[in-house]
Design a protein around this motif. Sequence first.
Motif, short mmCIF file in Angstrom:
data_model
loop_
_atom_site.label_atom_id
_atom_site.label_comp_id
_atom_site.label_asym_id
_atom_site.label_seq_id
_atom_site.Cartn_x
_atom_site.Cartn_y
_atom_site.Cartn_z
N VAL A 37 20.09 53.14 40.11
CA VAL A 37 21.36 53.67 38.85
C VAL A 37 22.59 53.21 39.79
CG1 VAL A 37 22.48 55.51 38.17
CG2 VAL A 37 19.67 54.63 38.13
N ILE A 38 23.62 52.52 39.28
CA ILE A 38 25.01 52.58 39.86
C ILE A 38 26.47 53.19 38.86
CG2 ILE A 38 26.90 51.26 40.76
CD1 ILE A 38 24.06 48.78 41.02
N ILE A 39 26.67 54.24 39.73
CA ILE A 39 27.80 54.68 38.58
C ILE A 39 29.23 54.22 39.03
CG2 ILE A 39 29.06 57.08 37.39
CD1 ILE A 39 25.84 58.48 38.33
N ALA A 40 29.92 53.69 37.94
CA ALA A 40 31.36 52.97 38.24
C ALA A 40 32.23 53.72 37.49
CB ALA A 40 31.69 52.08 38.33
N ASP A 41 33.00 54.89 37.71
CA ASP A 41 34.35 55.64 37.51
C ASP A 41 35.68 54.80 37.08
OD1 ASP A 41 35.22 58.32 35.96
OD2 ASP A 41 36.50 57.50 37.60
N ASN A 70 43.06 52.69 37.37
CA ASN A 70 42.46 51.69 36.71
C ASN A 70 42.32 50.64 36.05
OD1 ASN A 70 42.85 51.43 32.73
ND2 ASN A 70 41.45 52.54 33.58
N ILE A 71 41.16 49.92 36.86
CA ILE A 71 41.49 48.52 36.09
C ILE A 71 40.61 47.80 34.80
CG2 ILE A 71 41.74 48.37 39.01
CD1 ILE A 71 38.38 47.20 38.69
N GLY A 72 40.13 48.33 34.46
CA GLY A 72 39.06 47.97 32.91
C GLY A 72 37.79 47.88 33.09
N ASN A 73 37.10 48.02 31.83
CA ASN A 73 35.36 48.03 32.16
C ASN A 73 35.02 46.48 33.10
OD1 ASN A 73 35.03 50.74 31.67
ND2 ASN A 73 34.98 49.34 29.40
N THR A 74 35.61 45.30 32.57
CA THR A 74 34.85 44.02 33.01
C THR A 74 35.14 43.52 34.11
OG1 THR A 74 37.45 42.60 31.99
CG2 THR A 74 35.18 43.09 30.92
N LYS A 75 36.64 44.24 34.99
CA LYS A 75 36.73 43.88 35.92
C LYS A 75 36.38 44.87 37.13
CE LYS A 75 41.91 41.81 36.53
NZ LYS A 75 43.21 42.64 36.00
N THR A 76 36.30 46.24 36.66
CA THR A 76 35.37 47.13 37.42
C THR A 76 33.16 46.57 37.45
OG1 THR A 76 36.46 48.96 36.56
CG2 THR A 76 34.26 49.64 37.21
N ASN A 78 31.95 43.36 37.66
CA ASN A 78 32.55 41.94 38.05
C ASN A 78 32.19 42.82 39.65
OD1 ASN A 78 32.75 40.75 35.93
ND2 ASN A 78 34.13 40.00 35.98
N SER A 79 33.16 43.55 39.32
CA SER A 79 33.27 44.71 41.25
C SER A 79 31.61 44.47 41.34
CB SER A 79 34.25 45.33 41.40
OG SER A 79 34.10 45.73 42.73
N VAL A 80 31.03 45.49 40.59
CA VAL A 80 30.60 46.58 41.06
C VAL A 80 28.96 45.77 40.25
CG1 VAL A 80 28.56 48.61 39.90
CG2 VAL A 80 31.05 48.41 40.44
N PHE A 81 28.81 44.65 40.27
CA PHE A 81 27.77 43.74 39.65
C PHE A 81 27.59 43.00 41.32
CE2 PHE A 81 26.31 39.26 39.35
CZ PHE A 81 25.23 39.34 39.14
N GLN A 82 28.32 42.92 42.11
CA GLN A 82 27.57 42.21 43.62
C GLN A 82 27.57 43.30 44.55
OE1 GLN A 82 28.87 39.35 43.37
NE2 GLN A 82 30.37 39.77 41.66
N HIS A 83 27.71 44.77 44.76
CA HIS A 83 26.09 45.59 44.80
C HIS A 83 24.87 45.23 44.33
CE1 HIS A 83 29.93 46.11 47.08
NE2 HIS A 83 30.29 46.69 46.24
N ALA A 84 24.78 44.99 43.11
CA ALA A 84 23.43 44.95 42.33
C ALA A 84 22.73 44.28 42.61
CB ALA A 84 23.76 44.76 41.00
N LYS A 85 21.00 44.63 43.26
CA LYS A 85 20.05 44.46 43.80
C LYS A 85 18.85 43.66 42.72
CE LYS A 85 20.86 46.54 47.87
NZ LYS A 85 20.21 47.05 49.27
N GLY A 86 19.12 44.47 41.53
CA GLY A 86 18.29 43.92 40.43
C GLY A 86 17.82 42.72 39.73
N GLU A 180 24.95 35.06 37.04
CA GLU A 180 25.32 34.68 38.98
C GLU A 180 25.79 33.32 38.27
OE1 GLU A 180 23.14 36.99 41.93
OE2 GLU A 180 21.65 35.09 40.77
N THR A 181 25.38 32.55 37.24
CA THR A 181 25.57 31.06 36.87
C THR A 181 27.01 30.89 36.04
OG1 THR A 181 23.70 31.22 36.96
CG2 THR A 181 25.07 29.53 35.18
N LEU A 182 27.26 32.25 35.01
CA LEU A 182 28.19 32.56 34.94
C LEU A 182 29.75 32.96 35.33
CD1 LEU A 182 26.56 33.36 30.94
CD2 LEU A 182 27.49 30.91 32.45
N ASN A 183 29.05 33.20 36.48
CA ASN A 183 30.10 34.09 37.66
C ASN A 183 30.62 35.74 36.28
OD1 ASN A 183 32.30 34.54 39.19
ND2 ASN A 183 33.80 33.60 38.74
N CYS A 184 29.34 35.98 36.08
CA CYS A 184 29.94 37.67 35.33
C CYS A 184 31.07 37.05 33.78
CB CYS A 184 30.49 38.81 36.07
SG CYS A 184 29.71 38.93 37.09
N TYR A 185 32.00 38.54 33.91
CA TYR A 185 32.83 38.67 32.93
C TYR A 185 33.68 37.96 33.05
CZ TYR A 185 29.79 42.55 31.15
OH TYR A 185 28.48 42.96 30.99
#
Length: 295
Positions: A37-41, A70-76, A78-86, A180-185
Amino acid sequence: MQKKPLVSIICLCYNHEKYLLETLESVVNQTYQNIEVIIADDCSSDNSVALIEKWIKKYPETKFVKNKTNIGNTKTFNSVFQHAKGEYIVDLATDDVLFPNTIELQVACFEKSKNSKLGIVYGNLERIDAENNHIDYFFNVDKNLKTIKPQPTGDIYKGLLSIENNVCSVSSMVKREVYETLNCYDTTLYYEDLDFWIRAARQYEFEYIDEILVKKRVLSSSLSNNRFKIFNSKTRKFNQSTYIIILKALKLNQTNDENKAILKFIYHELSVSVKTLDFVLFLKYIILLLRIKLS
Protein backbone atom coordinates in the motif's frame (compact mmCIF):
# COMPACT_ATOMS: atom_id res chain seq x y z
CA MET A 1 4.22 -23.32 -2.24
CA GLN A 2 4.80 -20.57 -4.83
CA LYS A 3 4.36 -17.09 -3.40
CA LYS A 4 1.61 -15.02 -4.96
CA PRO A 5 2.77 -11.96 -6.95
CA LEU A 6 3.00 -8.64 -5.14
CA VAL A 7 0.36 -6.04 -6.02
CA SER A 8 1.11 -2.36 -5.43
CA ILE A 9 -1.98 -0.25 -4.76
CA ILE A 10 -1.16 3.42 -5.23
CA CYS A 11 -3.78 5.46 -3.36
CA LEU A 12 -3.95 9.05 -4.61
CA CYS A 13 -5.47 11.60 -2.24
CA TYR A 14 -6.46 15.21 -2.74
CA ASN A 15 -8.98 16.66 -0.28
CA HIS A 16 -10.69 13.32 0.32
CA GLU A 17 -11.00 13.53 4.10
CA LYS A 18 -14.67 12.49 3.97
CA TYR A 19 -13.99 9.27 2.08
CA LEU A 20 -10.36 8.19 2.37
CA LEU A 21 -10.66 6.01 5.47
CA GLU A 22 -13.35 3.91 3.81
CA THR A 23 -11.10 3.56 0.77
CA LEU A 24 -8.03 2.58 2.79
CA GLU A 25 -9.98 0.02 4.81
CA SER A 26 -11.24 -1.51 1.55
CA VAL A 27 -7.60 -1.90 0.48
CA VAL A 28 -6.28 -3.60 3.61
CA ASN A 29 -9.35 -5.84 3.90
CA GLN A 30 -8.79 -7.56 0.56
CA THR A 31 -9.07 -11.35 0.37
CA TYR A 32 -5.77 -11.22 -1.54
CA GLN A 33 -2.98 -10.74 0.97
CA ASN A 34 0.27 -9.94 -0.85
CA ILE A 35 -0.35 -6.21 -1.22
CA GLU A 36 1.90 -3.17 -0.97
CA VAL A 37 0.00 0.00 0.00
CA ILE A 38 1.37 3.37 -1.08
CA ILE A 39 -0.53 6.55 -0.18
CA ALA A 40 0.31 9.83 -1.88
CA ASP A 41 -1.27 13.11 -0.79
CA ASP A 42 -1.14 15.90 -3.35
CA CYS A 43 -0.92 18.77 -0.86
CA SER A 44 -4.49 18.53 0.43
CA SER A 45 -5.93 21.64 2.07
CA ASP A 46 -8.38 19.69 4.24
CA ASN A 47 -7.73 17.24 7.09
CA SER A 48 -6.64 14.36 4.83
CA VAL A 49 -2.98 14.25 5.91
CA ALA A 50 -3.81 14.11 9.61
CA LEU A 51 -6.27 11.27 9.01
CA ILE A 52 -3.74 9.34 6.94
CA GLU A 53 -0.99 9.78 9.52
CA LYS A 54 -3.30 8.49 12.23
CA TRP A 55 -4.43 5.57 10.07
CA ILE A 56 -0.93 4.38 9.14
CA LYS A 57 -0.06 3.98 12.81
CA LYS A 58 -2.19 0.82 12.57
CA TYR A 59 -0.42 -0.19 9.35
CA PRO A 60 3.21 0.95 9.73
CA GLU A 61 4.31 -0.98 6.64
CA THR A 62 2.32 1.51 4.52
CA LYS A 63 4.39 3.96 2.48
CA PHE A 64 3.21 7.57 2.69
CA VAL A 65 4.33 10.35 0.35
CA LYS A 66 3.32 13.99 0.97
CA ASN A 67 3.67 16.49 -1.85
CA LYS A 68 4.85 19.92 -0.72
CA THR A 69 2.88 21.54 -3.55
CA ASN A 70 -0.12 20.45 -5.58
CA ILE A 71 1.18 18.88 -8.81
CA GLY A 72 -1.84 16.86 -9.97
CA ASN A 73 -2.71 13.18 -10.04
CA THR A 74 -0.68 12.15 -13.08
CA LYS A 75 2.60 13.67 -11.93
CA THR A 76 2.01 12.32 -8.43
CA PHE A 77 1.35 8.80 -9.74
CA ASN A 78 4.38 8.85 -12.04
CA SER A 79 6.62 9.93 -9.19
CA VAL A 80 5.26 7.41 -6.68
CA PHE A 81 5.33 4.56 -9.22
CA GLN A 82 9.12 4.67 -9.12
CA HIS A 83 8.95 3.42 -5.51
CA ALA A 84 6.40 0.66 -6.14
CA LYS A 85 7.71 -2.90 -6.13
CA GLY A 86 4.65 -4.85 -7.27
CA GLU A 87 4.40 -7.01 -10.37
CA TYR A 88 0.92 -5.57 -10.81
CA ILE A 89 -0.22 -2.00 -10.18
CA VAL A 90 -3.57 -0.49 -9.17
CA ASP A 91 -4.16 3.26 -9.48
CA LEU A 92 -6.83 4.10 -6.89
CA ALA A 93 -8.34 7.44 -5.91
CA THR A 94 -9.06 7.70 -2.18
CA ASP A 95 -12.71 8.49 -2.73
CA ASP A 96 -13.36 5.15 -4.48
CA VAL A 97 -13.90 1.78 -2.80
CA LEU A 98 -12.68 -1.71 -3.70
CA PHE A 99 -14.91 -4.72 -3.19
CA PRO A 100 -13.26 -7.32 -0.89
CA ASN A 101 -12.29 -9.76 -3.66
CA THR A 102 -11.30 -7.20 -6.32
CA ILE A 103 -7.54 -7.81 -6.23
CA GLU A 104 -7.98 -11.57 -6.00
CA LEU A 105 -10.14 -11.60 -9.15
CA GLN A 106 -7.75 -9.34 -11.05
CA VAL A 107 -4.64 -11.36 -10.21
CA ALA A 108 -6.44 -14.61 -11.02
CA CYS A 109 -7.36 -13.19 -14.42
CA PHE A 110 -3.70 -12.43 -15.13
CA GLU A 111 -2.53 -15.81 -13.90
CA LYS A 112 -5.11 -17.85 -15.85
CA SER A 113 -5.16 -15.86 -19.08
CA LYS A 114 -4.05 -17.44 -22.34
CA ASN A 115 -3.28 -14.03 -23.86
CA SER A 116 0.46 -13.97 -24.52
CA LYS A 117 0.73 -10.18 -24.27
CA LEU A 118 -1.83 -9.46 -21.57
CA GLY A 119 -1.06 -6.09 -19.99
CA ILE A 120 -4.32 -4.89 -18.45
CA VAL A 121 -7.34 -6.52 -16.87
CA TYR A 122 -10.45 -4.51 -16.06
CA GLY A 123 -14.00 -5.05 -14.85
CA ASN A 124 -17.23 -3.22 -14.22
CA LEU A 125 -17.96 -0.68 -11.51
CA GLU A 126 -20.85 0.81 -9.60
CA ARG A 127 -21.15 4.59 -9.63
CA ILE A 128 -22.20 6.12 -6.32
CA ASP A 129 -22.82 9.68 -5.19
CA ALA A 130 -21.28 11.64 -2.32
CA GLU A 131 -23.61 9.93 0.16
CA ASN A 132 -22.94 6.37 -1.07
CA ASN A 133 -26.23 6.16 -2.99
CA HIS A 134 -26.28 3.98 -6.12
CA ILE A 135 -26.34 5.87 -9.43
CA ASP A 136 -25.70 3.24 -12.11
CA TYR A 137 -23.10 0.83 -13.49
CA PHE A 138 -20.34 1.73 -15.93
CA PHE A 139 -21.39 -1.11 -18.24
CA ASN A 140 -25.12 -1.92 -18.28
CA VAL A 141 -25.94 -5.12 -16.40
CA ASP A 142 -28.76 -7.65 -16.19
CA LYS A 143 -30.58 -8.79 -13.04
CA ASN A 144 -27.57 -10.96 -12.13
CA LEU A 145 -25.22 -7.96 -12.43
CA LYS A 146 -23.57 -9.43 -15.51
CA THR A 147 -22.66 -7.18 -18.41
CA ILE A 148 -25.37 -7.12 -21.08
CA LYS A 149 -23.05 -6.25 -23.96
CA PRO A 150 -19.93 -8.46 -23.99
CA GLN A 151 -16.75 -6.46 -23.49
CA PRO A 152 -13.74 -7.04 -25.73
CA THR A 153 -10.58 -8.92 -24.88
CA GLY A 154 -7.29 -9.32 -26.69
CA ASP A 155 -6.34 -6.63 -29.20
CA ILE A 156 -8.75 -3.73 -28.66
CA TYR A 157 -6.69 -0.98 -30.31
CA LYS A 158 -8.95 -0.36 -33.31
CA GLY A 159 -12.04 -0.58 -31.12
CA LEU A 160 -10.70 2.19 -28.87
CA LEU A 161 -10.00 4.39 -31.90
CA SER A 162 -13.56 3.98 -33.18
CA ILE A 163 -14.99 4.45 -29.63
CA GLU A 164 -16.76 1.11 -29.98
CA ASN A 165 -14.74 -0.25 -27.06
CA ASN A 166 -14.32 1.38 -23.69
CA VAL A 167 -12.13 0.58 -20.70
CA CYS A 168 -13.27 1.16 -17.15
CA SER A 169 -10.00 2.63 -15.89
CA VAL A 170 -11.01 2.74 -12.22
CA SER A 171 -11.55 -1.04 -12.18
CA SER A 172 -8.27 -1.91 -13.89
CA MET A 173 -5.06 -3.61 -12.84
CA VAL A 174 -1.97 -3.03 -14.96
CA LYS A 175 1.10 -5.18 -15.34
CA ARG A 176 4.14 -3.26 -14.15
CA GLU A 177 5.88 -3.78 -17.48
CA VAL A 178 3.21 -1.71 -19.24
CA TYR A 179 3.90 1.41 -17.16
CA GLU A 180 7.63 0.93 -17.63
CA THR A 181 7.34 0.48 -21.39
CA LEU A 182 5.04 3.50 -21.85
CA ASN A 183 6.89 5.71 -19.35
CA CYS A 184 3.71 5.95 -17.25
CA TYR A 185 1.16 8.72 -17.89
CA ASP A 186 1.52 11.72 -20.19
CA THR A 187 1.60 14.59 -17.68
CA THR A 188 1.03 17.25 -20.36
CA LEU A 189 -2.60 16.13 -20.72
CA TYR A 190 -5.54 17.32 -18.63
CA TYR A 191 -6.61 13.70 -18.13
CA GLU A 192 -4.51 10.60 -18.59
CA ASP A 193 -6.51 7.40 -18.94
CA LEU A 194 -7.70 7.40 -22.57
CA ASP A 195 -4.24 8.21 -23.89
CA PHE A 196 -2.74 5.49 -21.69
CA TRP A 197 -5.22 2.84 -22.90
CA ILE A 198 -4.63 3.67 -26.56
CA ARG A 199 -0.84 3.55 -26.19
CA ALA A 200 -1.10 0.35 -24.16
CA ALA A 201 -3.47 -1.30 -26.66
CA ARG A 202 -0.96 -0.71 -29.44
CA GLN A 203 1.44 -3.14 -27.72
CA TYR A 204 -0.57 -5.18 -25.21
CA GLU A 205 -3.74 -7.22 -24.90
CA PHE A 206 -6.66 -6.51 -22.55
CA GLU A 207 -9.01 -8.86 -20.70
CA TYR A 208 -12.40 -8.14 -19.16
CA ILE A 209 -13.66 -9.52 -15.81
CA ASP A 210 -17.45 -9.64 -15.73
CA GLU A 211 -17.76 -8.57 -12.11
CA ILE A 212 -18.45 -5.33 -10.22
CA LEU A 213 -15.00 -4.56 -8.83
CA VAL A 214 -15.13 -0.98 -7.55
CA LYS A 215 -17.48 1.69 -6.26
CA LYS A 216 -16.65 4.88 -8.14
CA ARG A 217 -17.69 8.10 -6.43
CA VAL A 218 -19.13 10.72 -8.75
CA LEU A 219 -18.79 14.22 -7.29
CA SER A 220 -19.54 17.69 -8.60
CA SER A 221 -15.78 18.17 -9.03
CA SER A 222 -15.39 15.03 -11.18
CA LEU A 223 -13.82 15.58 -14.60
CA SER A 224 -16.78 13.98 -16.36
CA ASN A 225 -19.05 16.73 -15.07
CA ASN A 226 -17.06 19.32 -17.04
CA ARG A 227 -17.36 17.55 -20.40
CA PHE A 228 -20.06 19.65 -22.06
CA LYS A 229 -20.01 23.02 -20.33
CA ILE A 230 -19.95 26.21 -22.41
CA PHE A 231 -17.15 28.77 -22.03
CA ASN A 232 -15.65 26.73 -19.21
CA SER A 233 -11.85 26.58 -18.85
CA LYS A 234 -11.86 23.00 -17.51
CA THR A 235 -14.07 21.87 -20.38
CA ARG A 236 -11.71 23.42 -22.92
CA LYS A 237 -8.65 21.83 -21.29
CA PHE A 238 -10.38 18.44 -21.28
CA ASN A 239 -11.45 18.66 -24.92
CA GLN A 240 -8.10 20.06 -26.07
CA SER A 241 -6.41 17.08 -24.42
CA THR A 242 -8.73 14.76 -26.35
CA TYR A 243 -7.62 16.44 -29.58
CA ILE A 244 -3.97 15.85 -28.63
CA ILE A 245 -4.74 12.22 -27.81
CA ILE A 246 -6.21 11.77 -31.29
CA LEU A 247 -3.10 13.30 -32.87
CA LYS A 248 -0.92 10.93 -30.86
CA ALA A 249 -3.05 7.96 -31.90
CA LEU A 250 -2.73 8.91 -35.58
CA LYS A 251 1.04 8.65 -35.21
CA LEU A 252 0.63 5.16 -33.77
CA ASN A 253 -1.65 3.99 -36.60
CA GLN A 254 -0.13 1.52 -39.03
CA THR A 255 -2.94 0.87 -41.53
CA ASN A 256 -5.63 2.68 -43.50
CA ASP A 257 -8.25 0.68 -41.56
CA GLU A 258 -6.95 2.20 -38.33
CA ASN A 259 -7.13 5.69 -39.83
CA LYS A 260 -10.72 4.98 -40.92
CA ALA A 261 -11.54 3.73 -37.41
CA ILE A 262 -10.42 6.98 -35.81
CA LEU A 263 -12.74 9.01 -38.06
CA LYS A 264 -15.72 8.04 -35.89
CA PHE A 265 -13.85 9.36 -32.85
CA ILE A 266 -13.08 12.62 -34.65
CA TYR A 267 -16.70 13.12 -35.78
CA HIS A 268 -17.83 12.58 -32.20
CA GLU A 269 -15.40 15.18 -30.88
CA LEU A 270 -16.39 17.53 -33.68
CA SER A 271 -19.95 17.45 -32.33
CA VAL A 272 -18.65 18.07 -28.82
CA SER A 273 -16.81 21.18 -30.01
CA VAL A 274 -20.09 22.47 -31.46
CA LYS A 275 -22.04 21.75 -28.27
CA THR A 276 -19.44 23.57 -26.17
CA LEU A 277 -19.11 26.45 -28.68
CA ASP A 278 -15.38 25.84 -29.01
CA PHE A 279 -15.01 27.00 -32.60
CA VAL A 280 -11.21 27.01 -32.57
CA LEU A 281 -11.27 23.30 -31.75
CA PHE A 282 -14.01 22.79 -34.35
CA LEU A 283 -11.73 24.21 -37.06
CA LYS A 284 -8.85 22.04 -35.90
CA TYR A 285 -11.00 18.92 -36.34
CA ILE A 286 -12.18 20.02 -39.79
CA ILE A 287 -8.57 20.46 -40.89
CA LEU A 288 -7.67 17.09 -39.38
CA LEU A 289 -10.51 15.36 -41.23
CA LEU A 290 -9.43 16.87 -44.53
CA ARG A 291 -5.84 15.81 -43.88
CA ILE A 292 -6.85 12.19 -43.23
CA LYS A 293 -9.20 11.95 -46.20
CA LEU A 294 -6.64 13.41 -48.58
CA SER A 295 -3.81 11.19 -47.34
